[in-house]
Scaffold this active site. Structure first.
Site, short mmCIF file in Angstrom:
data_model
loop_
_atom_site.label_atom_id
_atom_site.label_comp_id
_atom_site.label_asym_id
_atom_site.label_seq_id
_atom_site.Cartn_x
_atom_site.Cartn_y
_atom_site.Cartn_z
N ARG A 26 -87.48 -24.29 -15.32
CA ARG A 26 -86.00 -24.28 -15.33
C ARG A 26 -85.43 -25.68 -15.52
NH1 ARG A 26 -87.92 -19.89 -12.72
NH2 ARG A 26 -86.59 -18.06 -12.39
N GLY A 94 -94.98 -15.57 -18.45
CA GLY A 94 -93.94 -14.55 -18.42
C GLY A 94 -92.58 -15.17 -18.18
N SER A 166 -86.34 -9.09 -9.53
CA SER A 166 -87.08 -9.98 -10.43
C SER A 166 -86.23 -11.18 -10.80
CB SER A 166 -87.50 -9.23 -11.70
OG SER A 166 -87.85 -10.18 -12.70
N ASP A 316 -96.12 -13.86 -5.36
CA ASP A 316 -97.22 -14.61 -5.99
C ASP A 316 -98.31 -14.99 -5.00
OD1 ASP A 316 -95.94 -14.41 -8.41
OD2 ASP A 316 -95.08 -16.43 -8.34
N ARG A 390 -104.11 -16.99 -10.31
CA ARG A 390 -104.04 -16.84 -8.85
C ARG A 390 -105.22 -16.03 -8.31
NH1 ARG A 390 -99.30 -19.44 -8.23
NH2 ARG A 390 -97.59 -18.81 -9.57
C1 S3P Z 1 -90.97 -16.17 -11.43
C2 S3P Z 1 -90.63 -14.96 -10.91
C3 S3P Z 1 -91.60 -13.98 -10.41
C4 S3P Z 1 -92.96 -14.64 -10.16
C5 S3P Z 1 -93.37 -15.52 -11.29
C6 S3P Z 1 -92.37 -16.63 -11.50
C7 S3P Z 1 -89.91 -17.07 -11.94
O1 S3P Z 1 -91.76 -12.95 -11.35
O2 S3P Z 1 -93.94 -13.64 -9.93
O3 S3P Z 1 -94.65 -16.11 -11.03
O4 S3P Z 1 -90.16 -18.26 -12.14
O5 S3P Z 1 -88.79 -16.58 -12.13
P1 S3P Z 1 -90.75 -11.68 -11.42
O6 S3P Z 1 -89.44 -12.16 -11.83
O7 S3P Z 1 -91.37 -10.78 -12.45
O8 S3P Z 1 -90.76 -11.08 -10.06
#
Ligand code: S3P
Length: 428
Positions: A26, A94, A166, A316, A390
């Site tokens: 971010r 992701g 999320s 996590d 992890r």
């Molecule tokens: C994250 C949000 C989480 C987390 C990921 C990092 C983030 O995922 O599991 O490792 O940085 O916004 P979700 O938004 O799918 O819960």
């Protein structure tokens, strides 16, 4: 690459944990969208976060490394990004793919996002649905998976109830919402990490939060000037060494400057509930995030139940918690964690199969697991990370108790979030 782990106890030292992964991503995204120069300190130089730097460099943002974890970002403003000349590679991340999709949905150009084998199997419909309601034009393989093609469009406001808590989906909507002049309102079933909101508020964006509702009000300010950002150290990475300190004999580990944001610190609550000796000292704040120094000591742990609203606050850390539970007296039940099935791998399946092979009494549930403890750990075998950082690190930590060496296959994936992990472990 394989990682060999041998029995260890008497771990008595201070360990430097690297920067927080979520905040590092971010910090680059928001500094790129700001007007002017920002210095970022404590940035996590892991494969995932370096992909974020590359993505913004591909879109014309000048980002200069001045020292380890220190970067200068020359922000171009929300309308200043340039069309990239190739597919943007999100690697294993992701967070990068989902946040970028939100941001790029409202730009003026066309982009394609892709990633590695794991990322191309993770569900992207969870962002495509709300963003499409805002008017985004996104094409996905089987309407669900990357590669994603995004044709930047002019977006409208949204009121959206997230089906699952999320932070990635919430942040994708917020990054799209910054580029509209209408109200954007997100309602979460439980609180997910709020780093995007904290950073945006710190940068002067009009963003409001009331309980489970986050919104950008219609008339509010959505453009911002750059500000320096200091990234706390990652509690999710610290969790592995906290567990190491708790489960090995005669250990005391000190971890400084760790982020203890309440939307991330469910793990600390669980350690306390399980009877772990974890001291929190010197609480303070950097860049709008609470941090503290942690001291952890060998402990007699007891089983517990982990379910409900705490799950997003420790999602996590569940692989690391399963290691802790394997050494706790009695039963630990983890429920309401269906999300584990769509992480970098299916973490329920991975932990149940690999811990069983190490002699842990563990049973999978649809949305969690049940572990009976304590268990003695059988070594002399190979276990698999399933390409999940992890899972790999959790198996390495339980290996500290094994009666003979264990080998973790495909351990190179650890570099996506914690490149120094192996070196720290071998130096213990
Ligand atoms: C994250 C949000 C989480 C987390 C990921 C990092 C983030 O995922 O599991 O490792 O940085 O916004 P979700 O938004 O799918 O819960």
């Amino acid at each position: 690459m394989n990682l060999q782990i041998n029995k260890k106890q008497n771990i008595r030292r201070e360990i430097n944990i690297p920067g927080d992964k979520s905040i590092s991503h971010r910090s680059i995204i928001l500094s790129s969208l700001a007007r002017g120069k920002a210095k970022i300190k404590g940035f996590l130089e892991s494969e995932d976060c370096l992909k974020t730097i590359q993505a913004f460099q591909d879109m014309g943002v000048e980002i200069e490394r001045i020292d380890r974890g220190e970067y200068i970002v020359n922000g171009v403003g929300i309308r200043g990004l340039k069309k990239p000349h190739n597919v943007i590679d999100c690697g294993n991340s992701g967070t990068l793919m989902r946040l970028l999709t939100g941001l790029l949905s409202a730009q003026t150009f066309y982009t394609v996002l892709s990633g590695d084998d794991s990322l191309r199997l993770r569900p992207m419909d969870r962002i495509i649905q709300p963003l499409s309601k805002m008017g985004a034009k996104i094409w996905a393989r089987c309407n669900k998976y990357a590669p994603l093609s995004i044709k930047g469009s002019s977006l409208k406001g949204l009121e959206y109830k997230l089906p699952v808590a999320s932070a990635q989906v919430k942040s994708a909507i917020l990054l799209a919402g910054l580029q509209t002049d209408q109200q954007v309102k997100i309602i979460e079933p439980a609180l997910s990490r709020d780093h995007t909101e904290r950073l945006l508020a710190g940068l002067g964006v009009d963003i409001k939060k009331k309980g489970h509702v986050t919104y950008l009000p219609k008339e509010g300010n959505r453009e911002f000037d750059a500000q320096n950002i200091e990234v706390p150290r990652d509690i999710s990475s610290a969790a592995f060494f906290i567990v190491a300190g708790l489960i090995t004999q005669n250990s005391e580990i000190i971890l400084k400057d760790i982020g203890i944001n309440p939307t991330r610190s469910g793990f600390i609550e669980v350690v306390n509930k399980m009877g772990g000796d974890l001291e929190i000292k010197n609480r303070r704040e950097i860049s709008g995030e609470p941090i503290a120094d942690l001291v952890v000591r060998s402990s007699e742990l007891k089983g517990t139940e982990i379910s409900g609203d705490i799950i997003p606050k420790l999602i996590d850390e569940i692989p690391a918690i399963s290691i802790m539970a394997s050494q706790a007296e009695g039963e630990t039940i983890i429920k309401d964690a269906l999300e584990l099935r769509v992480k970098e791998t299916d973490r329920i399946e991975a932990m149940v199969s690999q811990l069983s092979s190490l002699n842990v009494d563990i049973e999978g549930l649809d949305d969690g697991m049940i572990i009976q403890g304590p268990n003695s750990i059988k070594g002399g075998i190979e276990v698999n990370s399933f390409g999940d950082h992890r899972v790999a690190m959790s198996l390495a930590i339980i290996g500290l108790l094994a009666d003979a060496e264990i080998t973790i296959k495909n351990s190179q994936i650890i570099r996506t979030s914690f490149p120094e992990f192996e070196q720290i472990l071998s130096g213990l």
